[in-house]
Write a protein that holds these residues in place. Structure first.
Motif, PDB file in Angstrom:
ATOM      1  N   TYR A 105       0.876  -1.161   0.000  1.00 16.31           N
ATOM      2  CA  TYR A 105       0.000   0.000   0.000  1.00 16.31           C
ATOM      3  C   TYR A 105       0.918   1.216   0.000  1.00 16.31           C
ATOM      4  CZ  TYR A 105      -3.537   3.432   1.087  1.00 16.31           C
ATOM      5  OH  TYR A 105      -4.358   4.528   1.037  1.00 16.31           O
ATOM      6  N   ASN A 106       1.059   1.830  -1.159  1.00 15.88           N
ATOM      7  CA  ASN A 106       1.930   3.002  -1.331  1.00 15.88           C
ATOM      8  C   ASN A 106       3.348   2.757  -0.803  1.00 15.88           C
ATOM      9  OD1 ASN A 106       0.012   4.531  -2.686  1.00 15.88           O
ATOM     10  ND2 ASN A 106      -0.863   5.286  -0.778  1.00 15.88           N
ATOM     11  N   TYR A 130      -1.647  -5.555  -4.679  1.00 19.98           N
ATOM     12  CA  TYR A 130      -2.039  -4.169  -4.422  1.00 19.98           C
ATOM     13  C   TYR A 130      -3.560  -4.026  -4.485  1.00 19.98           C
ATOM     14  CZ  TYR A 130      -2.813  -3.904  -9.439  1.00 19.98           C
ATOM     15  OH  TYR A 130      -3.289  -4.128 -10.702  1.00 19.98           O
ATOM     16  N   HIS A 175      -5.329  -0.858  -5.397  1.00 24.57           N
ATOM     17  CA  HIS A 175      -5.864   0.038  -6.419  1.00 24.57           C
ATOM     18  C   HIS A 175      -4.750   0.537  -7.339  1.00 24.57           C
ATOM     19  CE1 HIS A 175      -4.336   3.296  -3.887  1.00 24.57           C
ATOM     20  NE2 HIS A 175      -4.887   2.653  -2.881  1.00 24.57           N
ATOM     21  N   GLU A 176      -5.137   0.899  -8.575  1.00 24.59           N
ATOM     22  CA  GLU A 176      -4.176   1.311  -9.604  1.00 24.59           C
ATOM     23  C   GLU A 176      -3.383   2.560  -9.234  1.00 24.59           C
ATOM     24  OE1 GLU A 176      -3.052  -0.060 -12.473  1.00 24.59           O
ATOM     25  OE2 GLU A 176      -4.246  -1.832 -12.011  1.00 24.59           O
ATOM     26  N   ASN A 177      -3.934   3.427  -8.396  1.00 27.33           N
ATOM     27  CA  ASN A 177      -3.193   4.642  -8.051  1.00 27.33           C
ATOM     28  C   ASN A 177      -2.256   4.454  -6.853  1.00 27.33           C
ATOM     29  OD1 ASN A 177      -5.257   4.538  -6.218  1.00 27.33           O
ATOM     30  ND2 ASN A 177      -5.856   6.688  -6.413  1.00 27.33           N
ATOM     31  N   ASP A 178      -2.055   3.221  -6.429  1.00 30.35           N
ATOM     32  CA  ASP A 178      -1.046   2.905  -5.416  1.00 30.35           C
ATOM     33  C   ASP A 178       0.316   3.267  -6.021  1.00 30.35           C
ATOM     34  OD1 ASP A 178       1.023   1.367  -4.036  1.00 30.35           O
ATOM     35  OD2 ASP A 178      -0.607   0.274  -3.071  1.00 30.35           O
ATOM     36  N   ASN A 179       1.133   4.025  -5.308  1.00 30.96           N
ATOM     37  CA  ASN A 179       2.397   4.489  -5.882  1.00 30.96           C
ATOM     38  C   ASN A 179       3.425   3.369  -6.078  1.00 30.96           C
ATOM     39  OD1 ASN A 179       3.753   4.114  -3.400  1.00 30.96           O
ATOM     40  ND2 ASN A 179       3.651   6.274  -2.866  1.00 30.96           N
ATOM     41  N   PRO A 210       3.496   1.824 -10.474  1.00 30.21           N
ATOM     42  CA  PRO A 210       4.392   2.264 -11.551  1.00 30.21           C
ATOM     43  C   PRO A 210       5.858   1.894 -11.302  1.00 30.21           C
ATOM     44  CG  PRO A 210       3.549   4.164 -10.342  1.00 30.21           C
ATOM     45  CD  PRO A 210       2.815   2.955  -9.834  1.00 30.21           C
ATOM     46  N   LYS A 229      -3.758  -7.825  -8.627  1.00 31.30           N
ATOM     47  CA  LYS A 229      -4.807  -6.970  -8.047  1.00 31.30           C
ATOM     48  C   LYS A 229      -5.501  -7.733  -6.925  1.00 31.30           C
ATOM     49  CE  LYS A 229      -7.742  -3.371  -8.378  1.00 31.30           C
ATOM     50  NZ  LYS A 229      -8.394  -3.389  -7.079  1.00 31.30           N
TER      51      LYS A 229
END
Length: 163
Positions: free
Chosen positions: A18-19, A45, A47-51, A54, A70
């Motif tokens: 998580y991030n 993870y 969610h897709e916007n978890d840093n 990328p 996911k």
């Protein structure tokens, strides 16, 4: 992410995140340096916007297979269960996303499995184990709960958070 698996992994390492974008590369690099057992890493993870996503997508996979998974549930427990469900290796290890110093223990643990152990559990509470950077209150709560679970609930490991 690549579906190419050069050798069938003997171990799947499940990492709930998580991030953890700032922590994950040192962990993966530590695996590269220390783990000789054929392995694959499953980054689980929410969610897709978890840093973390990328960072993992841009990480070189030349040394070992790396897969983003996911979470089908929510939170750390859901991520661990999803990772274990996605595993196809004979052995599975849940590993923290911020632990870049214990990778040398993975081959030692795998050797115990090869010797015939059914379950191998790391512990912070045996000789050589430690909790680095843990706040005093959290350390006290973790140690007390581990003591109670081992001695009174008869959970057969000294450190239930690592099972």
């Amino acid at each position: 992410m690549s579906d190419r698996v050069p050798n069938k992994p003997e171990l799947d390492i499940v990492i709930p995140v998580y991030n953890e974008g700032n922590n994950i590369v040192p962990v993966l690099d530590s695996f590269k340096r220390h783990v000789k057992t054929p392995y694959r890493v499953l980054i689980c993870y929410d969610h897709e916007n978890d840093n973390t996503v990328p960072v993992v997508r841009s990480y070189s996979q030349e040394t070992f297979p790396l897969q983003l998974v996911k979470n089908r549930g929510r939170g750390a427990l859901g991520a661990v269960l999803t990772g274990f469900d996605e595993s196809s290796a004979p052995a599975v290890l849940m590993y923290p996303a911020d632990d870049d110093f214990n990778a040398p223990q993975i081959d030692v643990m795998m050797e115990k499995l090869r010797e015939g152990c059914d379950i191998v559990a790391a512990s912070r509470f045996v000789p050589g184990g430690c909790m680095k950077g843990c706040p005093w209150l959290k350390s006290t709560l973790v140690r007390c709960s581990a003591f109670v679970l081992y001695h009174f609930a008869r959970v057969p490991t000294h450190d239930q958070a690592t099972v």
